[in-house]
Design an enzyme around this catalytic site. Structure first.
Site, mmCIF file in Angstrom:
data_model
loop_
_atom_site.group_PDB
_atom_site.id
_atom_site.type_symbol
_atom_site.label_atom_id
_atom_site.label_comp_id
_atom_site.label_asym_id
_atom_site.label_seq_id
_atom_site.Cartn_x
_atom_site.Cartn_y
_atom_site.Cartn_z
ATOM 1 N N ILE A 165 0.847 -1.203 0.000
ATOM 2 C CA ILE A 165 0.000 0.000 0.000
ATOM 3 C C ILE A 165 0.878 1.248 0.000
ATOM 4 O O ILE A 165 0.616 2.214 -0.725
ATOM 5 C CB ILE A 165 -0.973 0.022 1.211
ATOM 6 C CG1 ILE A 165 -1.862 -1.214 1.206
ATOM 7 C CG2 ILE A 165 -1.844 1.284 1.179
ATOM 8 C CD1 ILE A 165 -2.824 -1.317 2.386
ATOM 9 N N GLY A 166 1.953 1.236 0.808
ATOM 10 C CA GLY A 166 2.834 2.408 0.892
ATOM 11 C C GLY A 166 3.405 2.802 -0.465
ATOM 12 O O GLY A 166 3.414 3.972 -0.847
ATOM 13 N N ARG A 206 -3.107 -9.556 6.052
ATOM 14 C CA ARG A 206 -3.705 -10.876 6.291
ATOM 15 C C ARG A 206 -3.147 -11.933 5.346
ATOM 16 O O ARG A 206 -2.694 -11.628 4.260
ATOM 17 C CB ARG A 206 -5.216 -10.811 6.022
ATOM 18 C CG ARG A 206 -5.976 -10.150 7.084
ATOM 19 C CD ARG A 206 -7.454 -10.446 6.895
ATOM 20 N NE ARG A 206 -8.106 -9.564 5.949
ATOM 21 C CZ ARG A 206 -9.359 -9.716 5.537
ATOM 22 N NH1 ARG A 206 -10.078 -10.726 5.979
ATOM 23 N NH2 ARG A 206 -9.897 -8.862 4.695
ATOM 24 N N ARG A 254 -9.202 -9.868 9.896
ATOM 25 C CA ARG A 254 -8.409 -8.672 10.210
ATOM 26 C C ARG A 254 -8.073 -8.647 11.705
ATOM 27 O O ARG A 254 -7.015 -8.201 12.106
ATOM 28 C CB ARG A 254 -9.182 -7.406 9.831
ATOM 29 C CG ARG A 254 -9.434 -7.273 8.340
ATOM 30 C CD ARG A 254 -10.211 -6.005 8.035
ATOM 31 N NE ARG A 254 -10.497 -5.846 6.618
ATOM 32 C CZ ARG A 254 -11.592 -6.313 6.008
ATOM 33 N NH1 ARG A 254 -12.496 -6.974 6.691
ATOM 34 N NH2 ARG A 254 -11.768 -6.115 4.715
ATOM 35 N N ASN A 268 0.188 -6.052 15.184
ATOM 36 C CA ASN A 268 0.125 -4.711 14.608
ATOM 37 C C ASN A 268 0.014 -3.618 15.672
ATOM 38 O O ASN A 268 0.446 -2.486 15.452
ATOM 39 C CB ASN A 268 -1.006 -4.629 13.573
ATOM 40 C CG ASN A 268 -0.605 -5.328 12.281
ATOM 41 O OD1 ASN A 268 0.541 -5.751 12.128
ATOM 42 N ND2 ASN A 268 -1.537 -5.452 11.356
ATOM 43 N N ASN A 292 -4.546 -2.742 9.745
ATOM 44 C CA ASN A 292 -5.656 -3.513 10.330
ATOM 45 C C ASN A 292 -5.268 -4.180 11.649
ATOM 46 O O ASN A 292 -4.085 -4.433 11.860
ATOM 47 C CB ASN A 292 -6.097 -4.598 9.331
ATOM 48 C CG ASN A 292 -7.077 -4.044 8.313
ATOM 49 O OD1 ASN A 292 -7.997 -3.325 8.677
ATOM 50 N ND2 ASN A 292 -6.870 -4.384 7.051
ATOM 51 N N ARG A 347 -16.249 -0.470 -2.823
ATOM 52 C CA ARG A 347 -16.525 -1.861 -3.200
ATOM 53 C C ARG A 347 -18.032 -2.051 -3.452
ATOM 54 O O ARG A 347 -18.441 -2.723 -4.409
ATOM 55 C CB ARG A 347 -16.037 -2.794 -2.083
ATOM 56 C CG ARG A 347 -14.511 -2.893 -2.091
ATOM 57 C CD ARG A 347 -13.967 -3.659 -0.898
ATOM 58 N NE ARG A 347 -12.545 -3.945 -1.087
ATOM 59 C CZ ARG A 347 -11.704 -4.232 -0.100
ATOM 60 N NH1 ARG A 347 -12.128 -4.254 1.161
ATOM 61 N NH2 ARG A 347 -10.436 -4.483 -0.358
ATOM 62 N N HIS A 353 -14.509 -1.861 10.162
ATOM 63 C CA HIS A 353 -13.948 -2.412 8.929
ATOM 64 C C HIS A 353 -13.721 -3.905 9.128
ATOM 65 O O HIS A 353 -12.599 -4.382 9.203
ATOM 66 C CB HIS A 353 -12.629 -1.681 8.626
ATOM 67 C CG HIS A 353 -12.015 -2.061 7.322
ATOM 68 N ND1 HIS A 353 -12.704 -2.094 6.142
ATOM 69 C CD2 HIS A 353 -10.744 -2.423 7.008
ATOM 70 C CE1 HIS A 353 -11.894 -2.448 5.164
ATOM 71 N NE2 HIS A 353 -10.700 -2.669 5.669
HETATM 72 N N1 APR Z 1 7.826 0.736 11.152
HETATM 73 C C1 APR Z 1 7.685 0.951 9.824
HETATM 74 N N2 APR Z 1 7.296 0.022 8.949
HETATM 75 C C2 APR Z 1 7.056 -1.203 9.425
HETATM 76 C C3 APR Z 1 7.173 -1.521 10.792
HETATM 77 C C4 APR Z 1 7.581 -0.476 11.681
HETATM 78 N N3 APR Z 1 7.716 -0.681 12.984
HETATM 79 N N4 APR Z 1 6.851 -2.818 10.936
HETATM 80 C C5 APR Z 1 6.547 -3.300 9.726
HETATM 81 N N5 APR Z 1 6.670 -2.320 8.805
HETATM 82 C C6 APR Z 1 6.471 -2.388 7.348
HETATM 83 C C7 APR Z 1 6.915 -3.695 6.724
HETATM 84 O O1 APR Z 1 8.331 -3.745 6.623
HETATM 85 C C8 APR Z 1 6.210 -3.627 5.369
HETATM 86 O O2 APR Z 1 7.056 -3.082 4.370
HETATM 87 O O3 APR Z 1 5.107 -2.286 6.989
HETATM 88 C C9 APR Z 1 5.032 -2.691 5.619
HETATM 89 C C10 APR Z 1 3.677 -3.320 5.351
HETATM 90 O O4 APR Z 1 3.622 -3.593 4.003
HETATM 91 P P1 APR Z 1 2.978 -4.936 3.406
HETATM 92 O O5 APR Z 1 3.435 -6.104 4.196
HETATM 93 O O6 APR Z 1 3.194 -4.934 1.946
HETATM 94 O O7 APR Z 1 1.402 -4.738 3.741
HETATM 95 P P2 APR Z 1 0.328 -3.830 2.973
HETATM 96 O O8 APR Z 1 -0.373 -4.657 1.963
HETATM 97 O O9 APR Z 1 0.948 -2.568 2.548
HETATM 98 O O10 APR Z 1 -0.715 -3.578 4.158
HETATM 99 C C11 APR Z 1 -0.357 -2.843 5.292
HETATM 100 O O11 APR Z 1 -2.631 -2.214 5.772
HETATM 101 O O12 APR Z 1 -4.651 -2.907 4.853
HETATM 102 C C12 APR Z 1 -3.751 -3.053 5.905
HETATM 103 O O13 APR Z 1 -4.092 -5.344 6.597
HETATM 104 C C13 APR Z 1 -3.193 -4.450 5.964
HETATM 105 O O14 APR Z 1 -2.249 -4.214 8.152
HETATM 106 C C14 APR Z 1 -1.948 -4.233 6.767
HETATM 107 C C15 APR Z 1 -1.476 -2.841 6.313
#
Ligand code: APR
Length: 312
Positions: free
Chosen positions: A19-20, A88, A94, A101, A126, A157, A181
């Site tokens: 997402i980032g 997830r 979630r 988290n 989440n 959606r 959510h």
């Molecule tokens: N500080 C910064 N980043 C972190 C930390 C932290 N302490 N811990 C984990 N991360 C980073 C991970 O390294 C990872 O790159 O958070 C990022 C999460 O990215 P993804 O695993 O790709 O997950 P994403 O699909 O982006 O979803 C993120 O949003 O919709 C919700 O359920 C989903 O909780 C999840 C979040």
């Protein structure tokens, strides 16, 4: 709101995962400001930032993007969008993510409080309603500046499935999904229309029941297909709509998770409701009259969120 060295707004993305990264691209292409992409994984935010900086000339975009593992680089951000945390896996709800988290959100809340004390904070991690509650408590920021992104996505959606069913443009469908959510979110049929025509006049009740069931499970449907993560394009787009509403002072009416203070008969809990979003963040919670079933469903959804808060 503070401006950074370039004079453009500064958007800090906390978490540079699926997402980032999508958020970073959308911030650039929609010309919202400069971007700082922060993550704990070394090299990854820097790599994504470098890649995205090479997209700028293709589209003729002037924005600065920085990848970092140093939270201090978010200093002076106007907006922080938080996606740090685990997504997830198939079969997980979630809510299964809550403990892991929560630790991550507590950690990043400290950094935001220290380095971006004037920012609007939009949480996506989440379980959303619990994580945004935690973010507000840990930062101590006023509740109008700490908001959860879920309602925009859940509503989108619902709109997508209804437009498909009616074979009309998505922009002709106006809908609302309220509540937490989770699988007990509340699609509000009584306020959902196709250009003013109640959807109940256009689609049979049993078909609408099936569509609303699919809306509640849509996130899980994506997870089951992807197998390695959860939805990311549409969550990122939904958060961008909120960032725009804030930075451009649109006073947009949208559904978002906000702290309730007696509205809808609920207090001290974050839950998805209609709000007006503008330069003050949450400018107003809009109270609409719900029918008995919708009201019951909203309160049941709030009870589920409270159970999660008890775990925290
Ligand atoms: N500080 C910064 N980043 C972190 C930390 C932290 N302490 N811990 C984990 N991360 C980073 C991970 O390294 C990872 O790159 O958070 C990022 C999460 O990215 P993804 O695993 O790709 O997950 P994403 O699909 O982006 O979803 C993120 O949003 O919709 C919700 O359920 C989903 O909780 C999840 C979040």
């Amino acid at each position: 709101m503070a401006a950074n060295a370039t004079g453009r707004k500064k958007i800090a993305l906390i978490g540079a995962g699926q997402i980032g990264g999508t958020l970073a691209m959308l911030c650039g292409t929609r010309k919202l400001g400069d971007v700082v992409l922060y993550d704990v994984v070394e090299g990854m935010p820097q790599g994504k930032a470098l890649d995205l900086s090479h997209l700028a000339p293709v589209f003729g975009l002037d924005f600065k993007i920085t990848g970092t593992n140093n939270i201090a680089d978010i200093a002076g951000a106007d907006v922080c969008v938080v996606t740090s945390g685990l997504p997830r896996k198939p079969g997980m709800s979630r809510d299964d993510l809550v403990k892991t988290n929560a630790e991550i959100v507590r950690n990043v809340a400290k950094g935001i409080k220290e380095h971006a004390p004037g920012a609007l904070v939009i949480v996506i991690t989440n379980p959303l309603d619990a994580m945004v509650y935690l973010m507000q408590k840990e930062t101590g920021f006023p509740t109008n500046r700490v908001i959860g992104m879920a309602g925009v996505l859940d509503t989108a959606r619902y709109q997508a499935f209804l437009a498909e069913e009616l074979n009309v443009s998505v922009s002709s469908v106006s809908a609302f999904v309220l509540g937490g959510h989770g699988d007990d979110m509340v699609p509000v049929r009584s306020y959902t229309t196709c250009n003013g025509i109640p959807v109940g006049n256009l689609i049979k009740a049993d078909r609408l029941d099936a569509i609303e069931k699919r809306v509640r499970g849509a996130g899980g449907e994506v997870v089951a297909l992807l197998k390695t993560g959860s939805a990311f394009y549409s969550p990122a787009a939904s958060a961008i709509q909120m960032v725009e509403a804030y930075l451009l002072d649109q006073r947009r009416v949208l559904a978002a998770a906000v702290m309730l203070n007696g509205e809808y008969g609920l207090k001290g809990v974050y839950l998805g409701v209609p709000i007006v979003m503008g330069k003050g963040g949450v400018e107003k919670v809009v109270e609409i009259e719900l029918n008995a079933d919708e009201n019951k469903a909203l309160h049941e959804s709030a009870d589920r969120v409270k159970q999660l808060l008890a775990i925290l």
